[in-house]
Scaffold this motif. Structure first.
Motif, short mmCIF file in Angstrom:
data_model
loop_
_atom_site.label_atom_id
_atom_site.label_comp_id
_atom_site.label_asym_id
_atom_site.label_seq_id
_atom_site.Cartn_x
_atom_site.Cartn_y
_atom_site.Cartn_z
N LEU A 1 -7.78 3.42 -7.04
CA LEU A 1 -8.76 4.28 -6.39
C LEU A 1 -8.35 5.75 -6.47
CD1 LEU A 1 -9.56 2.13 -3.24
CD2 LEU A 1 -11.08 2.58 -5.17
N SER A 2 -7.06 6.02 -6.29
CA SER A 2 -6.60 7.42 -6.36
C SER A 2 -6.71 7.97 -7.78
CB SER A 2 -5.16 7.53 -5.86
OG SER A 2 -4.30 6.76 -6.64
N ARG A 3 -6.41 7.15 -8.76
CA ARG A 3 -6.53 7.60 -10.15
C ARG A 3 -8.00 7.82 -10.52
NH1 ARG A 3 -3.15 9.97 -13.76
NH2 ARG A 3 -4.36 10.12 -15.65
N HIS A 4 -8.86 6.97 -10.01
CA HIS A 4 -10.31 7.11 -10.23
C HIS A 4 -10.80 8.45 -9.67
CE1 HIS A 4 -14.34 5.78 -11.06
NE2 HIS A 4 -14.69 5.72 -9.79
N GLY A 5 -10.37 8.76 -8.45
CA GLY A 5 -10.73 10.05 -7.85
C GLY A 5 -10.17 11.23 -8.61
N LEU A 6 -8.92 11.12 -9.05
CA LEU A 6 -8.30 12.19 -9.83
C LEU A 6 -9.04 12.40 -11.14
CD1 LEU A 6 -5.97 14.22 -10.19
CD2 LEU A 6 -4.62 12.34 -11.15
N ASN A 7 -9.40 11.32 -11.81
CA ASN A 7 -10.15 11.44 -13.07
C ASN A 7 -11.50 12.12 -12.86
OD1 ASN A 7 -8.06 10.20 -14.42
ND2 ASN A 7 -9.03 8.19 -14.46
N LEU A 8 -12.19 11.76 -11.78
CA LEU A 8 -13.49 12.37 -11.51
C LEU A 8 -13.34 13.86 -11.18
CD1 LEU A 8 -15.20 9.55 -9.45
CD2 LEU A 8 -15.80 10.30 -11.75
N LEU A 9 -12.32 14.21 -10.41
CA LEU A 9 -12.09 15.62 -10.09
C LEU A 9 -11.71 16.42 -11.34
CD1 LEU A 9 -10.24 15.25 -6.69
CD2 LEU A 9 -12.54 16.14 -7.07
N ARG A 10 -10.96 15.81 -12.22
CA ARG A 10 -10.61 16.48 -13.49
C ARG A 10 -11.85 16.72 -14.34
NH1 ARG A 10 -5.12 13.41 -15.50
NH2 ARG A 10 -3.67 14.65 -14.27
N GLN A 11 -12.76 15.76 -14.33
CA GLN A 11 -13.99 15.93 -15.11
C GLN A 11 -14.78 17.14 -14.63
OE1 GLN A 11 -16.23 12.31 -14.92
NE2 GLN A 11 -14.79 11.16 -16.19
N LEU A 12 -14.75 17.38 -13.33
CA LEU A 12 -15.49 18.52 -12.79
C LEU A 12 -14.90 19.86 -13.19
CD1 LEU A 12 -16.35 17.42 -9.16
CD2 LEU A 12 -17.90 17.69 -11.08
N THR A 13 -13.63 19.90 -13.44
CA THR A 13 -12.97 21.17 -13.76
C THR A 13 -12.96 21.48 -15.25
OG1 THR A 13 -10.80 20.11 -13.88
CG2 THR A 13 -11.49 21.00 -11.74
N ARG A 14 -13.45 20.58 -16.06
CA ARG A 14 -13.49 20.83 -17.50
C ARG A 14 -14.64 21.77 -17.83
NH1 ARG A 14 -12.02 14.82 -18.77
NH2 ARG A 14 -9.76 15.06 -18.69
N PRO A 15 -14.47 22.59 -18.88
CA PRO A 15 -15.52 23.57 -19.23
C PRO A 15 -16.87 22.94 -19.57
CG PRO A 15 -13.50 23.98 -20.47
CD PRO A 15 -13.30 22.72 -19.72
N THR B 1 0.84 -1.20 0.00
CA THR B 1 0.00 0.00 0.00
C THR B 1 0.87 1.25 0.00
OG1 THR B 1 -1.70 -1.20 1.21
CG2 THR B 1 -1.84 1.18 1.24
N ILE B 2 1.92 1.24 0.80
CA ILE B 2 2.84 2.37 0.84
C ILE B 2 3.57 2.52 -0.49
CG2 ILE B 2 4.93 3.26 1.96
CD1 ILE B 2 3.88 1.83 4.53
N GLU B 3 3.98 1.41 -1.08
CA GLU B 3 4.66 1.45 -2.38
C GLU B 3 3.75 2.05 -3.45
OE1 GLU B 3 7.79 0.81 -3.31
OE2 GLU B 3 8.33 0.38 -1.25
N GLN B 4 2.48 1.69 -3.42
CA GLN B 4 1.53 2.26 -4.38
C GLN B 4 1.40 3.76 -4.19
OE1 GLN B 4 -1.83 -0.29 -3.49
NE2 GLN B 4 -1.74 -1.12 -5.56
N CYS B 5 1.40 4.20 -2.96
CA CYS B 5 1.33 5.63 -2.66
C CYS B 5 2.54 6.34 -3.25
CB CYS B 5 1.26 5.85 -1.16
SG CYS B 5 1.34 7.58 -0.67
N PHE B 6 3.74 5.81 -3.04
CA PHE B 6 4.95 6.43 -3.58
C PHE B 6 4.94 6.42 -5.10
CE2 PHE B 6 7.34 5.27 0.52
CZ PHE B 6 7.06 6.49 1.06
N GLN B 7 4.48 5.33 -5.72
CA GLN B 7 4.39 5.29 -7.18
C GLN B 7 3.45 6.37 -7.70
OE1 GLN B 7 3.11 1.32 -8.10
NE2 GLN B 7 5.18 0.48 -8.10
#
Length: 160
Positions: free
Chosen positions: A113-127, A47-53
């Motif tokens: 899970l982190s990439r999923h959250g990042l993708n969703l947050l990016r979708q919200l910031t698009r015009p 889990t820690i290794e995934q965080c660092f990656q």
């Protein structure tokens, strides 16, 4: 799964834990901790290794910085860590309640899970984002609650 206690590998004594995986592959763990706990410790370490990656690449690109000042670099690491934690939280909530992550043929998630959250947050910031969609409303509510939480604790200060 097989366990071997008191083995020597390259002159180092320890225990070996071996598990057969799919496709004739094996997971070998070597360490000096108790054999019953070796796989649990490895899971925590992974889990820690995934965080660092994720912090080094995969959207956060912490290694791409050219900062040399230790104070500024510490602040950057703190802010990127907060951003990662936010994306992981959004991804976890979204996976459980809003939009589950698709699974690949081997059963693992298509994205973390982190990439999923990042993708969703990016979708919200698009015009072209539609703030009336249920996903957008829930994510905006989560971000609003997070910003109110930080506003209540004005004593929080990132010190380098």
């Amino acid at each position: 799964m097989r366990r071997f206690g008191h083995c020597q590998v390259d002159g180092v004594w320890g225990q070996i834990w071996v598990k057969a995986l799919a496709g004739n592959e094996f997971l070998f763990l070597f360490g000096n901790v108790g054999l019953p706990y070796m796989d649990q410790l490895y899971a925590k370490r992974w889990t820690i290794e995934q965080c660092f990656q994720n912090l080094k690449g995969r959207g956060f690109n912490l290694e791409a910085t050219h900062l040399r000042c230790h104070r500024k670099l510490r602040k950057l690491v703190a802010l990127v860590s907060l951003a990662y934690a936010l994306c992981l939280s959004v991804g976890t909530v979204a996976n459980a309640k809003i939009k589950p992550i698709a699974r690949k043929n081997h059963g693992y998630r298509a994205t973390s899970l982190s990439r999923h959250g990042l993708n969703l947050l990016r979708q919200l910031t698009r015009p072209h984002a539609a703030p009336d969609e249920p996903i957008a409303r829930k994510l905006l509510g989560l971000l609003d609650a997070f910003s109110r939480y930080l506003a209540c604790r004005q004593s929080i200060k990132i010190v380098g």
